[in-house]
Design an enzyme around this catalytic site. Structure first.
Site, PDB file in Angstrom:
ATOM      1  N   GLU A 115       0.793  -1.225   0.000  1.00 20.65           N
ATOM      2  CA  GLU A 115       0.000   0.000   0.000  1.00 20.65           C
ATOM      3  C   GLU A 115       0.828   1.280   0.000  1.00 20.65           C
ATOM      4  OE1 GLU A 115      -3.158   0.440  -0.402  1.00 20.65           O
ATOM      5  OE2 GLU A 115      -3.779  -1.656  -0.353  1.00 20.65           O
ATOM      6  N   SER A 391     -49.764 -17.737  43.751  1.00 20.26           N
ATOM      7  CA  SER A 391     -49.365 -18.000  45.131  1.00 20.26           C
ATOM      8  C   SER A 391     -47.870 -17.857  45.370  1.00 20.26           C
ATOM      9  CB  SER A 391     -49.813 -19.402  45.543  1.00 20.26           C
ATOM     10  OG  SER A 391     -51.207 -19.447  45.683  1.00 20.26           O
TER      11      SER A 391
END
Length: 923
Positions: A115, A391
């Site tokens: 690059e 309950s």
């Protein structure tokens, strides 16, 4: 006139006249050239000025070098309880940050070789590359070859769209120079390595290395680094999964560039190029939506941090440290989703479970859906819904507050009888019958509704509300029907509340996240501080009673061999309107719960359907037991190889043996079968000894014989040696003509001579033990008969004595038989008591054979629904039907809700011991 006197102008004119016309053509050409050059110079100058103005204009319109844009969008990393990476959240860009110091040289060399080989030499623009690019663009057209340095690519990636124009190129070069002035080369290279695109929504070298090779950066080889470095030029074309041949060609180009730049040797280059790309690849096996129910809760908790936005989670590069146990989470998902462990009725049947550390509140696993997650933020049945607790709320809103505020003992007597809410609505048990006076322990074990509502009334709604809120239960308002669970809760909330009972009353808010670390090193600790929500005696006594629920009450299906488990069932009913509208059978309930814990782990399980038309829990098919089975399977697995102690009795609690029928201390005469052990808050235990069974022991071996020679009756008996000093004996006699006994003597002796009896008379002799200290304490009398012969009767004395002896033996035999019968009765009573404390495999308490019509302790959970627990949706109070869940108790966006303004009214019911959740809000 001489020329010297002429002016300069006149001399010029004379000279021109003297010149001949011949030879003037070259002079004309020279003048034209000068004119052309002058014109070109003017044009060039104009162009330069115009170009300069244009360049200035272009540069001036370039975007600012915004520091914020240099901070790349980073995916968060989510870590488990051992700081191992679970996943990275996937967004539009999946990226993880790499520090330049963590990037291996081989990767740097590969990237720079292909690059920007002169990266460390230029000032942001490589003039040599620009020259080559100009030649290529002249011959091949603008844009055929680029001259961008890595610095320019960073600028391009972060500040520009991907177009090729002169304007963008000039601005790019300008910002590249500025970027080089403000950052070091290593900083710029780091930006590049984290910004570049590697196809398939993968950004940055860290994410790419993991995605293509399942490797960390320090594990990359030369061929790996070269393959990655070659992808960004044309990411999709060089994607090795899609185009291995093209990717390999590009990889080899990079390797050759590395060799050309002396970054590797020829041998290394040849070896790297000899490896096929296919052999390098190992796609990451991490599933996109693994553990999604847990991760969704993680996201909710992180989003709740002040100053953190939802977008920050996906782009801020956070490290989120969670409490997830990957092994337990995987097991929970297997139990919930595979169908191999639990036999679910159908695919619409849903469940939600939360598994948490009892001592810390750290959530280890969440089961939020019956099917594998298809995406993020799906409906989570463990954390999202607010379904009626039934309950299972009783320890939280009824008995817990009563113990904490009123110091009730586990023996506290409550009369189970006809009873109503304050508006006159009757409270009913599942059995539609009442048991009279029962202890709090029995009421909780059998899930009776009336005692629960009485407990709430006794302690007061305000205090019950405060108690529930201290345990993380959402109670913006409080109504009587909440005593039986008409309020809405989630599994996540119930797990946190129950965990406090197992942790000595100390509440830890359930949480999935320990801490969050930001890219700048800032760390936010999120583990909450524990809070003492109740007294330690409350936590212990609730836990001890809930152990009975699991061992012999409504929760036997949740038993785990060898583990001291405490827990409670719960269920809710449908309203009469729903039953009629959807033709729902009487044996169907809406919700079934089980919440339980050990000293190590706590879990709460909800089961049910999204709405009534999707389905109902059919108790006749034992579908209400599924919540208990899920609890048992998950908790059994979670406790493997984990030492689990029983609940520790605190110093504030005393265990006292009391008389079952009176609640007082047993006396020496209280039968063992009547003695039970209960827990009391220290200082409130009974001190009075019961007199219920105070009865002196009867005398033993009573005998009477006639002595003809002395004409007297000889009487003797025996009595326990340890009691002789405390008792005297009353001797009484009755002849055949008398209707009652006559006192002969009260003596400390155990023999007596009765002289001069009447001939021919039969005497009944009775002896009773009398306490010397308590005149009311006497034994049962013992009797014996003796017959006196007629005077001068020729009957053989030996025969008469033998008859008297026989009478004595018969009487003694009868007495022994009576004693044996009493002992047998006591033994039977004791056995019955033991049976009451153990599940009967033949009765309704056996959950697998439960029948909703059986009157068992567990059947109290679902009958509560018809106990007046229906809450009026206007004021929350019980209506004339049964407790209902208020519309706001369920979120409007809950799946299956077709009416966003009102949801079906739910009855609170009580549950059967083994059909235990046959109650709507009593289970």
């Amino acid at each position: 006139m001489s020329e010297n006197n002429l002016s300069r102008q006149e001399r010029k004119q004379n000279n021109k006249k003297r010149k001949k016309p011949s030879g003037g053509e070259p002079s004309n050409r020279s003048g034209k050239f000068k004119k052309i050059m002058t014109a070109l110079a003017v044009i060039l100058l104009t162009m330069m000025i115009a170009g300069g103005i244009s360049v200035v204009a272009i540069i001036s319109s370039a975007p600012d070098l915004d520091q914020d844009k240099l901070i790349l969008a980073l995916n968060p990393e989510i870590m488990d309880k051992d700081d191992e990476l679970i996943t990275t959240l996937h967004a539009a860009e999946n990226r993880r940050m790499a520090n330049i110091n963590d990037v291996p040289d081989v990767l740097k060399d590969a990237v720079l070789s292909v690059e920007d080989a002169r990266f460390y030499d230029h000032f942001g623009i490589d003039m040599r590359r620009i020259g080559g690019a100009i030649r290529a663009n002249i011959t091949g057209g603008f844009g055929s070859e680029g001259a961008s340095t890595i610095t320019q690519q960073v600028v391009k990636n972060l500040f520009f769209e991907f177009d090729k124009t002169i304007t963008r190129k000039l601005q790019e070069q300008y910002l590249a120079v500025r970027l080089e002035q403000q950052f070091t080369k290593d900083q710029i290279l780091e930006m590049y390595l984290n910004a570049i695109y590697f196809s398939d929504s993968r950004y940055g070298v860290v994410e790419a290395a993991n995605y293509y090779f399942s490797k960390d950066l320090d594990e990359l080889t030369i061929e790996d680094a070269a393959l990655l470095a070659g992808i960004p030029q044309r990411p999709n074309a060089h994607n090795p999964f899609n185009n291995p041949e093209g990717a390999e060609k590009r990889r080899n180009t990079v390797i050759n560039r590395m060799l050309h730049n002396d970054k590797i040797t020829e041998e290394q280059a040849e070896e790297a190029m000899s490896i096929p790309v296919e052999d390098q690849l190992q796609r990451s096996e991490r599933e996109n939506h693994q553990y999604q129910a847990y991760i969704d809760q993680v996201l909710d908790e992180v989003e709740s941090i002040d100053g953190v936005e939802a977008s920050d989670i996906y782009t801020g590069g956070l490290k989120i440290y969670t409490n997830l146990d990957q092994d337990l989470q995987s097991h929970v998902e297997h139990v919930m989703q595979s169908g191999d462990v639990i036999d679910y009725p159908d695919d619409l049947f849903q469940a939600g479970i939360t598994l948490m550390e009892t001592k810390t509140g750290e959530v280890r696993a969440i089961g939020g859906m019956r099917e594998p997650a298809q995406g993020v933020r799906q409906w989570n049945w463990a954390t999202n819904p607010r379904r009626q607790a039934g309950s299972s709320i009783k320890p939280i809103l009824d008995y817990g507050p009563a113990i904490d505020e009123l110091k009730w003992s586990t023996y506290q007597q409550i009369v189970d009888e006809e009873y109503t809410y304050s508006d006159g609505t009757p409270v009913r048990n599942f059995s539609r019958s009442f048991e009279g006076s029962v202890s709090m322990r029995e009421a909780l074990k059998k899930s009776l509704n009336v005692p629960a509502v009485k407990a709430l009334h006794e302690v007061g709604l305000d205090k019950a509300q405060a108690f529930g809120q201290s345990l993380g239960i959402p109670l913006d308002e409080m109504h009587e029907a909440y005593a039986l669970g008409a309020n809405g809760v989630s599994s996540y909330q119930m797990t946190g509340a129950y965990g406090a009972f197992g942790n000595g009353g100390e509440y830890n808010r359930p949480h999935t996240v320990r801490k969050v670390e930001f890219p700048d090193g800032t760390v936010i600790e999120l583990s909450p501080e524990p809070e003492q929500a109740m007294n330690d005696y409350t936590a212990f006594m609730i836990s001890d009673m809930l152990k009975d629920v699991v061992q012999s009450g409504t929760g036997t299906a949740a038993q785990i061999s060898g583990l001291p488990v405490a827990g409670k069932t719960g269920s809710s009913n449908f309203t009469p309107d729903d039953r009629e509208k959807y033709n729902i059978p009487d044996s169907a309930i809406r919700d079934a719960w089980f919440a339980g814990y050990t000293t190590e782990l706590t879990a709460a399980v909800w089961t049910g359907y999204p709405n009534a038309e999707d389905g109902q829990i059919i108790m006749n098919n034992n579908e209400h037991q599924i919540s208990r089975h899920i609890f048992r399977e998950v908790m059994s697995y979670a406790h493997e190889n984990r030492e689990t102690s029983d609940f520790s009795q605190p110093d504030s609690v005393v265990r006292v043996a009391i008389e079952k029928s009176t609640g007082k201390l047993p006396s020496d005469y209280t039968p063992e079968s009547e003695i039970i052990h209960e827990y009391f808050v220290k200082g409130t235990e009974p001190s009075t000894v019961s007199e219920e069974f105070e009865e002196a022991e009867s005398i033993r071996g009573l005998k009477a014989s006639y002595d003809e020679e002395q004409h007297a009756i000889s009487i003797e008996w025996d009595y326990p040696g340890n009691l002789r000093d405390e008792f005297s004996f009353r001797l009484e006699i009755k002849d055949s003509q008398s209707s009652d006994y006559t006192l002969v003597d009260i003596t400390k002796d155990m023999q007596y001579i009765l002289e001069n009896p009447e001939y021919g008379e039969t005497y009944s002799i009775r002896v009773t033990a009398l306490s010397d200290e308590d005149e009311n304490l006497t034994s049962d009398p013992s009797t014996v008969e003796v017959r006196i012969p007629e005077e001068g009767d020729g009957e053989d004395d030996d025969e008469l004595n033998e008859e008297n002896d026989m009478n004595e033996d018969n009487e003694q035999k009868e007495e022994n038989e009576e004693n044996e019968e009493n002992e047998e009765n006591e033994l039977n009573e004791e056995n019955e008591q033991n049976e009451n404390n153990e599940p009967d495999t033949n009765n309704d308490v056996n959950e697998d054979n439960s029948n909703t019509g059986n009157n068992n302790p567990g059947d109290n959970d679902t009958n509560g629904s018809n106990n007046g627990n229906n809450t009026d949706t206007n004021n929350g109070e019980a209506n004339q039907n049964e407790p209902e869940e208020e519309p706001e108790n369920e979120p409007e966006n809950e799946p299956g809700n077709t009416d966003n303004n009102e949801e079906p009214q739910i009855e609170v019911s009580e549950e059967p011991p083994n059909n235990e959740d046959n109650t709507s809000n009593n289970g």
